[in-house]
Design a protein around this motif. Structure first.
Motif, PDB file in Angstrom:
ATOM      1  N   VAL A 166       0.847  -1.204   0.000  1.00  0.00           N
ATOM      2  CA  VAL A 166       0.000   0.000   0.000  1.00  0.00           C
ATOM      3  C   VAL A 166       0.880   1.251   0.000  1.00  0.00           C
ATOM      4  O   VAL A 166       0.664   2.168  -0.792  1.00  0.00           O
ATOM      5  CB  VAL A 166      -0.978   0.002   1.207  1.00  0.00           C
ATOM      6  CG1 VAL A 166      -1.620   1.372   1.389  1.00  0.00           C
ATOM      7  CG2 VAL A 166      -2.049  -1.060   1.018  1.00  0.00           C
TER       8      VAL A 166
ATOM      9  N   LEU B 125      -3.338   8.485  -0.506  1.00  0.00           N
ATOM     10  CA  LEU B 125      -3.347   7.224   0.257  1.00  0.00           C
ATOM     11  C   LEU B 125      -4.447   7.268   1.319  1.00  0.00           C
ATOM     12  O   LEU B 125      -5.242   6.330   1.442  1.00  0.00           O
ATOM     13  CB  LEU B 125      -1.978   6.997   0.904  1.00  0.00           C
ATOM     14  CG  LEU B 125      -1.754   5.685   1.684  1.00  0.00           C
ATOM     15  CD1 LEU B 125      -0.268   5.319   1.707  1.00  0.00           C
ATOM     16  CD2 LEU B 125      -2.285   5.707   3.108  1.00  0.00           C
TER      17      LEU B 125
ATOM     18  N   ASN C 272      -7.998   7.168  -0.169  1.00  0.00           N
ATOM     19  CA  ASN C 272      -8.381   5.870  -0.726  1.00  0.00           C
ATOM     20  C   ASN C 272      -8.347   4.738   0.292  1.00  0.00           C
ATOM     21  O   ASN C 272      -9.154   3.822   0.223  1.00  0.00           O
ATOM     22  CB  ASN C 272      -7.438   5.484  -1.889  1.00  0.00           C
ATOM     23  CG  ASN C 272      -7.615   6.395  -3.078  1.00  0.00           C
ATOM     24  OD1 ASN C 272      -8.647   7.042  -3.227  1.00  0.00           O
ATOM     25  ND2 ASN C 272      -6.604   6.454  -3.929  1.00  0.00           N
ATOM     26  N   GLU C 273      -7.365   4.787   1.196  1.00  0.00           N
ATOM     27  CA  GLU C 273      -7.149   3.635   2.087  1.00  0.00           C
ATOM     28  C   GLU C 273      -7.719   3.837   3.490  1.00  0.00           C
ATOM     29  O   GLU C 273      -7.926   2.868   4.209  1.00  0.00           O
ATOM     30  CB  GLU C 273      -5.644   3.322   2.187  1.00  0.00           C
ATOM     31  CG  GLU C 273      -4.952   3.000   0.872  1.00  0.00           C
ATOM     32  CD  GLU C 273      -5.414   1.661   0.280  1.00  0.00           C
ATOM     33  OE1 GLU C 273      -5.851   0.800   1.048  1.00  0.00           O
ATOM     34  OE2 GLU C 273      -5.324   1.508  -0.948  1.00  0.00           O
ATOM     35  N   LEU C 274      -7.909   5.091   3.886  1.00  0.00           N
ATOM     36  CA  LEU C 274      -8.451   5.351   5.225  1.00  0.00           C
ATOM     37  C   LEU C 274      -9.640   6.312   5.143  1.00  0.00           C
ATOM     38  O   LEU C 274      -9.700   7.299   5.878  1.00  0.00           O
ATOM     39  CB  LEU C 274      -7.347   5.944   6.130  1.00  0.00           C
ATOM     40  CG  LEU C 274      -6.097   5.088   6.344  1.00  0.00           C
ATOM     41  CD1 LEU C 274      -4.966   5.897   6.933  1.00  0.00           C
ATOM     42  CD2 LEU C 274      -6.421   3.891   7.243  1.00  0.00           C
ATOM     43  N   PRO C 275     -10.601   6.024   4.253  1.00  0.00           N
ATOM     44  CA  PRO C 275     -11.709   6.961   4.038  1.00  0.00           C
ATOM     45  C   PRO C 275     -12.584   7.137   5.288  1.00  0.00           C
ATOM     46  O   PRO C 275     -13.046   8.241   5.568  1.00  0.00           O
ATOM     47  CB  PRO C 275     -12.501   6.319   2.892  1.00  0.00           C
ATOM     48  CG  PRO C 275     -12.152   4.862   2.948  1.00  0.00           C
ATOM     49  CD  PRO C 275     -10.730   4.823   3.416  1.00  0.00           C
ATOM     50  N   THR C 276     -12.766   6.066   6.043  1.00  0.00           N
ATOM     51  CA  THR C 276     -13.633   6.131   7.228  1.00  0.00           C
ATOM     52  C   THR C 276     -13.002   7.038   8.280  1.00  0.00           C
ATOM     53  O   THR C 276     -13.673   7.892   8.863  1.00  0.00           O
ATOM     54  CB  THR C 276     -13.831   4.710   7.815  1.00  0.00           C
ATOM     55  OG1 THR C 276     -14.074   3.811   6.737  1.00  0.00           O
ATOM     56  CG2 THR C 276     -14.981   4.673   8.793  1.00  0.00           C
TER      57      THR C 276
ATOM     58  N   VAL D  56      -0.209   3.858  11.103  1.00  0.00           N
ATOM     59  CA  VAL D  56      -0.923   2.576  11.161  1.00  0.00           C
ATOM     60  C   VAL D  56      -0.992   2.074  12.603  1.00  0.00           C
ATOM     61  O   VAL D  56      -2.025   1.583  13.066  1.00  0.00           O
ATOM     62  CB  VAL D  56      -0.220   1.524  10.258  1.00  0.00           C
ATOM     63  CG1 VAL D  56      -0.969   0.212  10.281  1.00  0.00           C
ATOM     64  CG2 VAL D  56      -0.086   2.048   8.838  1.00  0.00           C
TER      65      VAL D  56
ATOM     66  N   LEU E 130      -3.598   4.233  14.591  1.00  0.00           N
ATOM     67  CA  LEU E 130      -4.971   3.893  14.228  1.00  0.00           C
ATOM     68  C   LEU E 130      -5.331   2.489  14.709  1.00  0.00           C
ATOM     69  O   LEU E 130      -6.446   2.260  15.184  1.00  0.00           O
ATOM     70  CB  LEU E 130      -5.162   3.994  12.706  1.00  0.00           C
ATOM     71  CG  LEU E 130      -5.165   5.419  12.146  1.00  0.00           C
ATOM     72  CD1 LEU E 130      -5.228   5.401  10.626  1.00  0.00           C
ATOM     73  CD2 LEU E 130      -6.362   6.210  12.694  1.00  0.00           C
TER      74      LEU E 130
ATOM     75  N   THR F 101     -10.982  -1.250   2.948  1.00  0.00           N
ATOM     76  CA  THR F 101      -9.800  -1.107   2.099  1.00  0.00           C
ATOM     77  C   THR F 101      -8.698  -2.079   2.560  1.00  0.00           C
ATOM     78  O   THR F 101      -8.797  -2.669   3.636  1.00  0.00           O
ATOM     79  CB  THR F 101      -9.234   0.331   2.192  1.00  0.00           C
ATOM     80  OG1 THR F 101      -8.698   0.521   3.503  1.00  0.00           O
ATOM     81  CG2 THR F 101     -10.304   1.373   1.928  1.00  0.00           C
TER      82      THR F 101
ATOM     83  N   GLU G  68      -7.290  -0.971   5.896  1.00  0.00           N
ATOM     84  CA  GLU G  68      -8.248  -1.226   6.987  1.00  0.00           C
ATOM     85  C   GLU G  68      -8.280  -2.719   7.324  1.00  0.00           C
ATOM     86  O   GLU G  68      -8.299  -3.104   8.496  1.00  0.00           O
ATOM     87  CB  GLU G  68      -9.641  -0.723   6.588  1.00  0.00           C
ATOM     88  CG  GLU G  68      -9.759   0.799   6.606  1.00  0.00           C
ATOM     89  CD  GLU G  68     -11.040   1.325   5.954  1.00  0.00           C
ATOM     90  OE1 GLU G  68     -11.358   2.506   6.150  1.00  0.00           O
ATOM     91  OE2 GLU G  68     -11.715   0.556   5.223  1.00  0.00           O
TER      92      GLU G  68
ATOM     93  N   MET H 248      -5.263  -3.555   9.418  1.00  0.00           N
ATOM     94  CA  MET H 248      -5.359  -3.179  10.831  1.00  0.00           C
ATOM     95  C   MET H 248      -6.299  -4.131  11.575  1.00  0.00           C
ATOM     96  O   MET H 248      -6.030  -4.523  12.708  1.00  0.00           O
ATOM     97  CB  MET H 248      -5.825  -1.728  10.952  1.00  0.00           C
ATOM     98  CG  MET H 248      -4.806  -0.750  10.358  1.00  0.00           C
ATOM     99  SD  MET H 248      -5.094   0.972  10.771  1.00  0.00           S
ATOM    100  CE  MET H 248      -6.637   1.263   9.934  1.00  0.00           C
TER     101      MET H 248
END
Lengths: 99, 99
Positions: A14, A36, A39-43, A78, A81, B2, B5, B8
């Motif tokens: 990623v 990034l 796209n990868e951590l939209p929430t 990462v 989170l 994703t 996500e 994680m």
């Protein structure tokens, strides 16, 4: 590969999927980090009200102050989170056992 | 979800799959860490000649010296291995472009 090995491979893939886009392939520029995260951590990004979230995160993670993130500088995002998610997971599990 | 996500979530799930086995469900005992590493990091473990590798790793990661690892103490293991893997990945990519 095991689930944990897959996970480590994902982290590397990623990161490099975005870091390769412009200039230095070893680092994420602010533009690449933004893409990034979108796209990868939209929430996560949606929970942040401040439009400058990506700027703050870059500044916070950028250890050597070169306005870019290498893989080592990226990983604490990462980690942070995952730790926040694990706290939610534990609360959720606690509620489940109480029922 | 994703890829990041998912990754994680995997970290949390893998940790708790082993931490729940005996006693305190929030932490990995040495026995649980050993099982996790044997099952989830077999390739890494095989490269380590020393039979006391798990003991050394536990001692190294155990910040509060309670002989157990919580999720926060466990994550640097994943970070360290990911960083080592990324270095290999970069060398591999470099060789590919030289060809």
């Amino acid at each position: 590969m095991t689930e944990l090995e897959n996970c480590m491979e994902s982290l590397i893939k990623v990161f490099h999927r975005y870091s390769i886009e412009d200039g230095d392939a070893k680092t994420l520029s602010k533009k690449e980090l933004k893409k990034l995260m979108e796209n990868e951590l939209p929430t996560f990004l949606k929970t942040q009200q401040n439009p400058k979230t990506v700027d703050f995160i870059l500044k916070d993670l950028d250890q050597n102050k070169d306005d870019k993130l290498d893989f080592e500088e990226f990983l604490p995002l990462v980690v942070g989170l995952s730790m926040a998610c694990e706290k939610c997971y534990m609360l959720h599990e606690k509620k489940k056992t109480k029922k």
